[in-house]
Motif scaffolding. Structure first.
Motif, PDB file in Angstrom:
ATOM      1  N   ALA A 185      24.174  16.611 -42.700  1.00  0.00           N
ATOM      2  CA  ALA A 185      24.142  17.378 -43.770  1.00  0.00           C
ATOM      3  C   ALA A 185      22.895  17.283 -44.607  1.00  0.00           C
ATOM      4  O   ALA A 185      22.119  16.763 -44.526  1.00  0.00           O
ATOM      5  N   GLY A 186      22.868  18.049 -45.845  1.00  0.00           N
ATOM      6  CA  GLY A 186      22.121  17.711 -47.030  1.00  0.00           C
ATOM      7  C   GLY A 186      20.850  18.551 -47.267  1.00  0.00           C
ATOM      8  O   GLY A 186      19.914  18.240 -48.208  1.00  0.00           O
ATOM      9  N   LEU A 187      20.894  19.588 -46.423  1.00  0.00           N
ATOM     10  CA  LEU A 187      19.525  20.377 -46.741  1.00  0.00           C
ATOM     11  C   LEU A 187      19.937  21.794 -47.485  1.00  0.00           C
ATOM     12  O   LEU A 187      21.057  22.161 -47.312  1.00  0.00           O
ATOM     13  N   GLY A 188      19.021  22.217 -48.146  1.00  0.00           N
ATOM     14  CA  GLY A 188      19.285  23.493 -48.983  1.00  0.00           C
ATOM     15  C   GLY A 188      19.035  24.614 -48.208  1.00  0.00           C
ATOM     16  O   GLY A 188      19.364  25.576 -48.674  1.00  0.00           O
ATOM     17  N   MET A 189      18.056  24.652 -47.140  1.00  0.00           N
ATOM     18  CA  MET A 189      17.967  25.646 -46.426  1.00  0.00           C
ATOM     19  C   MET A 189      18.270  25.471 -45.000  1.00  0.00           C
ATOM     20  O   MET A 189      18.476  24.241 -44.593  1.00  0.00           O
ATOM     21  N   GLY A 190      18.230  26.338 -44.095  1.00  0.00           N
ATOM     22  CA  GLY A 190      18.334  26.153 -42.570  1.00  0.00           C
ATOM     23  C   GLY A 190      17.089  25.156 -41.997  1.00  0.00           C
ATOM     24  O   GLY A 190      16.251  25.264 -42.790  1.00  0.00           O
ATOM     25  N   ARG A 191      17.594  24.434 -41.046  1.00  0.00           N
ATOM     26  CA  ARG A 191      16.490  23.369 -40.706  1.00  0.00           C
ATOM     27  C   ARG A 191      15.124  24.045 -40.333  1.00  0.00           C
ATOM     28  O   ARG A 191      13.849  23.542 -40.767  1.00  0.00           O
ATOM     29  N   ASP A 192      15.187  25.253 -39.734  1.00  0.00           N
ATOM     30  CA  ASP A 192      13.860  25.811 -39.142  1.00  0.00           C
ATOM     31  C   ASP A 192      12.995  26.343 -40.175  1.00  0.00           C
ATOM     32  O   ASP A 192      11.717  26.228 -40.104  1.00  0.00           O
ATOM     33  N   ASP A 207       5.645  29.170 -45.461  1.00  0.00           N
ATOM     34  CA  ASP A 207       5.094  28.583 -46.377  1.00  0.00           C
ATOM     35  C   ASP A 207       5.708  29.297 -47.777  1.00  0.00           C
ATOM     36  O   ASP A 207       5.801  28.506 -48.897  1.00  0.00           O
ATOM     37  N   ALA A 208       5.700  30.547 -47.496  1.00  0.00           N
ATOM     38  CA  ALA A 208       6.426  31.257 -48.826  1.00  0.00           C
ATOM     39  C   ALA A 208       7.612  31.008 -48.861  1.00  0.00           C
ATOM     40  O   ALA A 208       8.091  30.685 -50.158  1.00  0.00           O
ATOM     41  N   PHE A 209       8.620  30.856 -48.187  1.00  0.00           N
ATOM     42  CA  PHE A 209       9.942  30.532 -48.221  1.00  0.00           C
ATOM     43  C   PHE A 209      10.076  29.074 -48.914  1.00  0.00           C
ATOM     44  O   PHE A 209      10.758  28.799 -49.762  1.00  0.00           O
ATOM     45  N   ARG A 210       9.012  28.158 -48.305  1.00  0.00           N
ATOM     46  CA  ARG A 210       9.187  26.740 -48.754  1.00  0.00           C
ATOM     47  C   ARG A 210       8.966  26.643 -50.223  1.00  0.00           C
ATOM     48  O   ARG A 210       9.365  26.102 -51.072  1.00  0.00           O
ATOM     49  N   ALA A 211       7.633  27.511 -50.633  1.00  0.00           N
ATOM     50  CA  ALA A 211       7.309  27.489 -52.033  1.00  0.00           C
ATOM     51  C   ALA A 211       8.204  28.208 -52.802  1.00  0.00           C
ATOM     52  O   ALA A 211       8.608  27.438 -54.034  1.00  0.00           O
ATOM     53  N   ALA A 212       9.006  29.135 -52.419  1.00  0.00           N
ATOM     54  CA  ALA A 212      10.133  29.779 -53.288  1.00  0.00           C
ATOM     55  C   ALA A 212      11.300  28.465 -53.310  1.00  0.00           C
ATOM     56  O   ALA A 212      11.877  28.580 -54.396  1.00  0.00           O
ATOM     57  N   TYR A 213      11.472  27.836 -52.236  1.00  0.00           N
ATOM     58  CA  TYR A 213      12.603  26.894 -52.429  1.00  0.00           C
ATOM     59  C   TYR A 213      12.179  25.964 -53.460  1.00  0.00           C
ATOM     60  O   TYR A 213      13.111  25.391 -54.279  1.00  0.00           O
ATOM     61  N   ALA A 221       9.053  18.687 -56.836  1.00  0.00           N
ATOM     62  CA  ALA A 221       8.217  18.353 -55.727  1.00  0.00           C
ATOM     63  C   ALA A 221       8.679  17.073 -55.171  1.00  0.00           C
ATOM     64  O   ALA A 221       8.780  16.958 -53.528  1.00  0.00           O
ATOM     65  N   ALA A 222       9.408  16.402 -55.867  1.00  0.00           N
ATOM     66  CA  ALA A 222       9.950  14.972 -54.986  1.00  0.00           C
ATOM     67  C   ALA A 222      11.117  15.384 -54.324  1.00  0.00           C
ATOM     68  O   ALA A 222      11.159  14.772 -52.866  1.00  0.00           O
ATOM     69  N   VAL A 223      11.948  16.306 -54.740  1.00  0.00           N
ATOM     70  CA  VAL A 223      13.331  16.461 -53.984  1.00  0.00           C
ATOM     71  C   VAL A 223      12.661  17.335 -52.778  1.00  0.00           C
ATOM     72  O   VAL A 223      13.371  17.268 -51.614  1.00  0.00           O
ATOM     73  N   PHE A 224      11.878  18.204 -53.035  1.00  0.00           N
ATOM     74  CA  PHE A 224      11.322  18.962 -51.846  1.00  0.00           C
ATOM     75  C   PHE A 224      10.884  18.107 -50.707  1.00  0.00           C
ATOM     76  O   PHE A 224      11.219  18.306 -49.546  1.00  0.00           O
ATOM     77  N   GLU A 225       9.911  16.925 -51.025  1.00  0.00           N
ATOM     78  CA  GLU A 225       9.427  16.179 -49.818  1.00  0.00           C
ATOM     79  C   GLU A 225      10.517  15.498 -49.368  1.00  0.00           C
ATOM     80  O   GLU A 225      10.546  15.301 -48.102  1.00  0.00           O
TER      81      GLU A 225
END
Ligand SMILES: [Zn+2]
Length: 694
Positions: free
Chosen positions: A193-200, A210-216, A237-241
């Motif tokens: 568990a624990g992801l905010g978007m689908g794994r792919d 890249d655009a989806f990741r930047a938006a997230y 940035a830290a959470v995203f990483e």
């Protein structure tokens, strides 16, 4: 292990989620052209004169070239997707109707004083949702206790206690399900568990991703800023990483379908060996599972590796991660800024939705998800005639009989496996309309002016209900969908097929429609659900719902060859316009595709049997078999926004609607005969290439 349930439409029914959207408005009040008015010699079908909306066909198209467009062409040409939706089609029209039906019911109960204590709570929950002024006035205050708890974390021991709490995020989550080794008892399951978007979305390369990741990352910053984080950009940035590090450790959705690989029973000691850096006694205690000695672990390596991040990633990052997810999970219950940020990312960016749904519609969904049985009881009383239940029971029996006939004569199955298959078929448990017993909400606290707490109470109440049942035998009467849900599901552990009242309406089922249409609609849906008992996952569960391989190697070999060909057929569809790289994942959608193919074959056999050797009448120039196949394509009439389609292709075990409406019949000889399809037609498959499973 995903000992869950498999539905006809959107996804697996998971432990905390009855996450199937329910919308509103029926044919009469939408902009979509309604079916031609039926002749007044009632009773007549709701769609067209016999159950098919023939005005929406495109007869300029050869059925063998593009059957889906032949049946639905004019509808596809002329129907826009509403601004508040990511997709639109037969399911959605019916969901709109369900939503309106529930809304009318709610308003009736709001107007009359409530004597029934459950209905009083249902009404208060809805009122608390509609009271936007109070939500704004309270601001972030309802979330404050959670934020304070996170802020107070000083060390890893504190962190352990927090990630065990059912409402917090973590690299793993808990669920409670019947144990596939003994389906009369419940077990605790631990899954990734624990992801905010689908794994792919984290792993795929290219500008689009890249655009989806930047938006997230932006979204994380927005939410953190709203919680009062003065350094929200860096925090995001830290959470995203952290999530970028977690994602590649997790299993793909296709791999998660591996029944054997995801079933790993373990003692507490085993759990400690697997993920030694988690203080399991503390985490389990915080989850309310303090006295649990045995669990089942799903994606083992993902849980071990994900848990290791609890040490390698700084505590301060975990605190920001928890803050973001807690605020994001509850954003719709908080003031408008939170709600809007949530919509902008999860609906607008991820699914291409243009506008937020009307508040009342979202309120109906909220009530259905949190107190579904409370409103469901009133719903079936008003909207589900007993006559429909009897007709459905008859249909289900005919489908089961059809499958038995087919199993008796299948050439690829040897006798040892055949005996097992018939045993499984004999224990099938069909459930229609609504549950035998309704859930008791007497311990749930709901007030008309505390939306946030109401929903937290409902979630906690549901979790505690599940925990308390760990000591009890499995409740076979439980339903995982509410009666107003437009969907159906199969549970491999219970060997049950379940059809909520709301799907038993046109275009799926119409008491006044031509039988061919009902067999091609709800009949094939029933067959689809039965088929899950025998698909690539269902075959690993026996007649008692236990994990047991009951297939001989020779039969399995022939079955696997057939499913491989079916997978190749589906993988050839790349439905996003202008994108020929993102295609249907044949492995991820395998079970659902077997379900559709088997379902249609069973329903067709059952339809022919129902004719008792007579020829079906020709209606408006269409033969019985033609109407049967058209009904299936009509059920799957729909369209999706490109971003929603992408999301579905990456994460969902179901193929998109236009593929489901188009492909199964290509494998059925009767379709070729019915529409005179030959090798000159685009959809033609050589008889040797037609996949014949059930
Ligand atoms: Zn299904």
């Amino acid at each position: 292990m995903q000992p869950t349930t498999y539905d006809i439409f959107r996804g697996k029914v998971m432990r905390t989620s009855f996450l199937l959207a329910v919308y509103a408005v029926n044919c009469m009040i939408t902009f979509i052209p309604c079916a031609a008015a039926a002749p007044s010699t009632s009773p007549t079908a709701a769609l067209g004169t016999f159950g098919i909306d023939t005005l929406q066909m495109d007869r300029s198209i050869e059925p063998g070239d593009d059957f889906y467009r032949y049946v639905n062409g004019r509808w596809l040409e002329n129907t826009p997707i509403p601004a508040d939706k990511s997709r639109y089609g037969s399911f959605d029209v019916l969901r709109d109707k369900s939503e309106t039906d529930l809304h009318v019911l709610l308003n009736e109960h709001i107007k009359s004083p409530q004597i029934d204590p459950t209905l009083k709570k249902v009404v208060d929950l809805y009122i608390s949702w509609m009271d936007e002024a109070t939500i704004e006035k309270r601001g972030i205050e309802p979330l404050k206790p959670d934020l304070d708890r996170i802020a107070a974390v000083k060390n890893k021991a504190d962190l352990m206690e927090l990630i065990g709490s059912p409402q917090m995020s973590a690299p793993f989550g808990f669920g409670i399900q019947p144990d596939p080794a003994d389906t009369t008892r419940y077990k605790v399951f631990i899954g990734q568990a624990g992801l905010g978007m689908g794994r792919d979305y984290y792993l795929n390369k290219g500008a689009e991703y890249d655009a989806f990741r930047a938006a997230y990352q932006n979204h994380i910053a927005t939410i953190l800023q709203l919680t009062g984080d003065a350094d929200s950009r860096n925090s995001a940035a830290a959470v995203f990483e952290l999530e970028m590090t977690l994602a590649p450790l997790q299993w793909s959705p296709a791999r998660q379908r591996d029944v054997q690989a995801t079933y790993n029973p373990m003692s507490r000691e085993g759990l400690t060996q697997l993920a030694p850096n988690v203080d399991w006694p503390v985490v389990l205690e915080a989850s309310g599972l303090g006295d649990i000695q045995h669990v089942v672990v799903g994606e083992v390596s993902a849980i071990a590796d994900g848990a290791s991040l609890l040490d390698s990633v700084p505590l301060s990052t975990w605190k920001k991660y928890l803050t973001f997810h807690r605020a994001s999970d509850t954003a719709s219950l908080l003031p408008k800024d939170f709600d809007q940020a949530n919509f902008d990312f999860n609906s607008r960016i991820m699914r291409g939705v243009k506008e937020q749904r009307d508040r009342w519609k979202r309120g109906v969904t909220l009530v259905d998800r949190n107190m579904g049985d409370g409103l469901g009881k009133a719903y079936v009383k008003k909207h589900f005639p007993p006559k429909h239940k009897a007709q459905m029971e008859q249909l289900v029996n005919n489908l089961l009989t059809a499958l038995k006939t087919r199993i008796d004569t299948l050439t690829w199955m040897d006798n040892a496996t055949r005996i097992e298959a018939l045993k499984k078929l004999a224990t099938f448990d069909p459930r229609i309309g609504y549950p035998a017993t309704w859930r008791d909400y007497s311990g749930l606290i709901i007030k008309p002016n505390t939306l946030f707490e109401n929903v937290q109470n409902a979630r906690q109440f549901e979790w505690e209900r599940r925990v308390s049942r760990l000591k009890e035998p499995v409740d076979r009467d439980e339903w995982h969908m509410t009666p107003s849900t437009v969907n159906a599901y199969y549970s491999p552990l219970m060997n049950q097929i379940t059809f909520p009242a709301a799907i038993l309406q046109p275009p799926f089922f119409d008491a006044n429609a031509d039988p061919a249409v009902n067999y091609g609609g709800i009949g094939a849906v029933i067959g689809h659900e039965i088929g899950h008992g025998f698909d690539d996952q269902g075959r690993e569960f026996d007649e008692n719902g236990r994990i047991r391989n009951w297939w001989t190697p020779a039969t399995l070999k022939r079955f696997s060859a057939a499913t491989k060909e079916l997978g190749e057929q589906y993988s050839a569809y790349c439905p996003i316009p202008g994108d020929d790289k993102t295609c249907v994942n044949g492995a991820l959608t395998m079970g659902e595709n077997i379900g559709d193919l088997g379902g249609m074959q069973m329903a067709h056999t059952a339809y022919r049997v129902s004719l008792l050797g007579r020829e079906a009448p020709v209606i408006e120039g269409f033969t019985g078999d033609q109407r049967f196949f058209m009904a299936w394509a009509q059920v799957w009439r729909g369209k999706s926004r490109n971003d929603a389609l992408l999301n579905l292709l990456l994460t969902n075990p179901h193929a998109p609607e236009m593929v489901r409406g188009q492909n199964p019949q290509r494998n059925i000889d009767a379709w070729y005969e019915a529409f005179d399809v030959t090798e000159d037609d685009a959809m033609y498959l050589h008889p040797d290439s037609r996949v014949r499973i059930w």
